[in-house]
Design a protein around this motif. Structure first.
Motif: not given
Lengths: 336, 336
Positions: B1-14, B18-30
């Motif tokens: 049973m393989t299970s890769r690590k769940p993605p974190v914000m930095a993964d989405i950013a990559r 964009v940068s993590s900050m931008t992802v963070s802002r996207a999720f907070r509806r900045d």
DNA sequence: TTGAAAGCGCTAACAT
DNA sequence: ATGTTAGCGCTTTCAA
């Protein structure tokens, strides 16, 4: 208004003359720490009004003490009993329940699942075995144990603790037919919202057909939750449209009680003129006059089994197994 | 049973470039982020099965979206209604309720408060205005808004949303006396556990004495929770020990209904031979036969007011004010 | 409108 | 039995 910053672990460590790690161990009752050191640390912490920060602990250790739970409605003694049983079982291990309610709405459930998973619970316990497609995906992706309750899912996501809603009502129909009733009605909510209620309705139809009886006496009591008021209204409709009905099975004890009160208001004798059955074995079913024939869904046990299952899974105990309960039919005074 | 690590914000950013900050802002509806960037980020996140980590967010921003709530029992429609009202109000702002129950036990409440505060809630809403000394200290030290409900505390910790339990029962006694009843009894739980029930009992005694009537017809129904079963047992005791009683006031509608069923079993006419009043305006009180005279405690409104108060306080809106509600006396068929 | 660096308060991992 | 170091995954702060 002065307000100094609340103390953190490092502050306790400094005052107690130890390192943060030792304070951390003291709070987690780590065995490898001398009792004296521990007591001294806890004393300092209490005096300084220190409050352990579960948020930081959870982030660093990558685990929380949360178990997420979804129920259709807070205001329902059956589900409250399940949560109570779950809560009692989990509390022994210091786990907290993160509770949300869906209002019997699968869309709302989907949203709720998303909200709950952000808090990184260690497991999630759901009421019901049907979910939106995205809801299912979120649950599967989460990687945590999923336990569906109050149902035997057609396509289980993980584990389940429940019973067949259709099967339980079938048994009630069998019982009524054996008791000599033929013209039997069913009072339930509108289709397609409360899936357990819907399953009960299908169980009724299937059982009636199996006995070669008409399954057309279906009274729709509106969108769930179907409570006392809706049961009374449905009984009015039933008495008007099918006055020769001999017995009525209700989707829950609450609606059954409502139906009973309507009979009382109209001077219709229960069970002499019409028999009534409920579902769930709520407290009221055992105490009202006449007491209600019903199905004991074993709500608390569902919670206890689910809790035990969660603990086994978190302990890595395998095989941990799903549980299918056998609901109990309780013959009471509202039917012969 | 393989299970890769769940993605974190930095993964989405990559992946999104964009940068993590931008992802963070996207999720907070900045607001300061272009809609296109935001949509692209959310799309990537959904595809990758990213789940926002509230734990990390809470730690870094030093605030959670939790409001802690304590209730005596999950299985009580009045408290469930309050939580429902609170929940609905808070959900609009994305706040989650962290719910715990005390089993009507102040020691258990103290422990619970400790557990809840570790989660760093933004506010805490309590049922009742009496707590252990350590419980009070924990609440005061926490520095967060404290709202006591279902009571008007003698010594408020912070804010409160409630009514006088003693006063409400006094009004019921006044009403009964005016209706011509003199030999009035009170059915409630044993003293010193359920403080609201105790206040109601004291209100009964005070009011009876005020009218120059004997306040000795007090039936202790055991330790809370006092539900239907206990109400029925208490009614048996009352009929045995004080058979000339004209009216009985119960600590809740549930016990009142239990008492009513006991009268039905014994063929005692309500209200002709004995009048019954409840407390709380539970659904059953309006639908049972005869319907129950009761006090509407406005459970849902308590929750809604508490929720509004929490939001005002978190917004820094001052002055945010405590609310004292006036319970409503509902005259129904169980009394004249 | 976007990004880089730093750090929230704990605890895993390793060391002694 | 206790300590040191590093870092969990975000968001604050500052900069561009």
């Amino acid at each position: 208004m002065t307000s100094r910053k609340p103390p953190v672990m490092a502050d306790i460590a400094r005052i107690a003359g130890v390192s943060s790690m030792t304070v951390s161990r003291a709070f987690r009752r780590d065995s490898r720490i001398s009792p004296e050191t521990r007591d001294a640390i806890l004393k300092v912490a209490e005096e300084m009004g220190y409050v352990f920060d579960a948020t930081a602990s959870n982030l660093r250790s990558q685990k929380t003490d949360f178990v997420a739970v979804t129920i259709p409605s807070l205001n329902n003694a059956n589900f409250a009993d399940t949560v109570e049983g779950l809560s009692r079982t989990l509390a022994e291990r210091g786990m907290q329940i993160l509770l949300g309610h869906t209002n019997y709405d699968m869309q709302a459930e989907e949203q709720l699942i998303g909200q709950l998973l952000r808090r990184k619970p260690q497991a999630i316990v759901l009421t019901g075995g049907k979910h939106t497609e995205r809801g299912r995906r979120l649950l599967v992706n989460s990687g945590i144990p999923v336990i569906e309750t109050w149902d035997v899912p057609a396509d289980p996501i993980g584990y389940h603790v429940g019973f067949s809603n259709a099967g339980a009502v079938q048994r009630m129909v069998d019982h009524f037919v054996e008791a000599g009733y033929r013209r039997i009605a069913f009072i339930g909510g509108d289709a397609s919202r409360d899936t357990r209620g819907e399953d009960r309705r299908l169980g009724f139809i299937r059982a009636m057909e199996h006995h070669g009886l008409a399954s057309s006496r279906l009274i729709a009591a509106g969108p769930p939750p179907i409570s006392m008021r809706e049961g009374a209204s449905a009984m009015i409709k039933l008495l008007e449209t099918r006055p020769d009905t001999e017995a009525v099975i209700c989707v829950s004890d609450l609606s059954a009680f409502g139906a009973l009160t309507e009979c009382q208001r109209r001077g219709i004798a229960v069970p002499e003129q019409i028999a009534i059955a409920g579902f769930g074995n709520y407290e009221i079913a055992g105490i009202c006059v006449p007491s209600l024939t019903t199905i004991d869904a074993r709500a608390r046990e569902i919670g206890e089994h689910a809790g035990a299952l969660v603990l086994d899974l978190l302990d890595g105990k395998r095989p941990a197994a799903s549980v299918t309960l056998e609901p109990r039919l309780l013959r009471r005074a509202s039917s012969r």
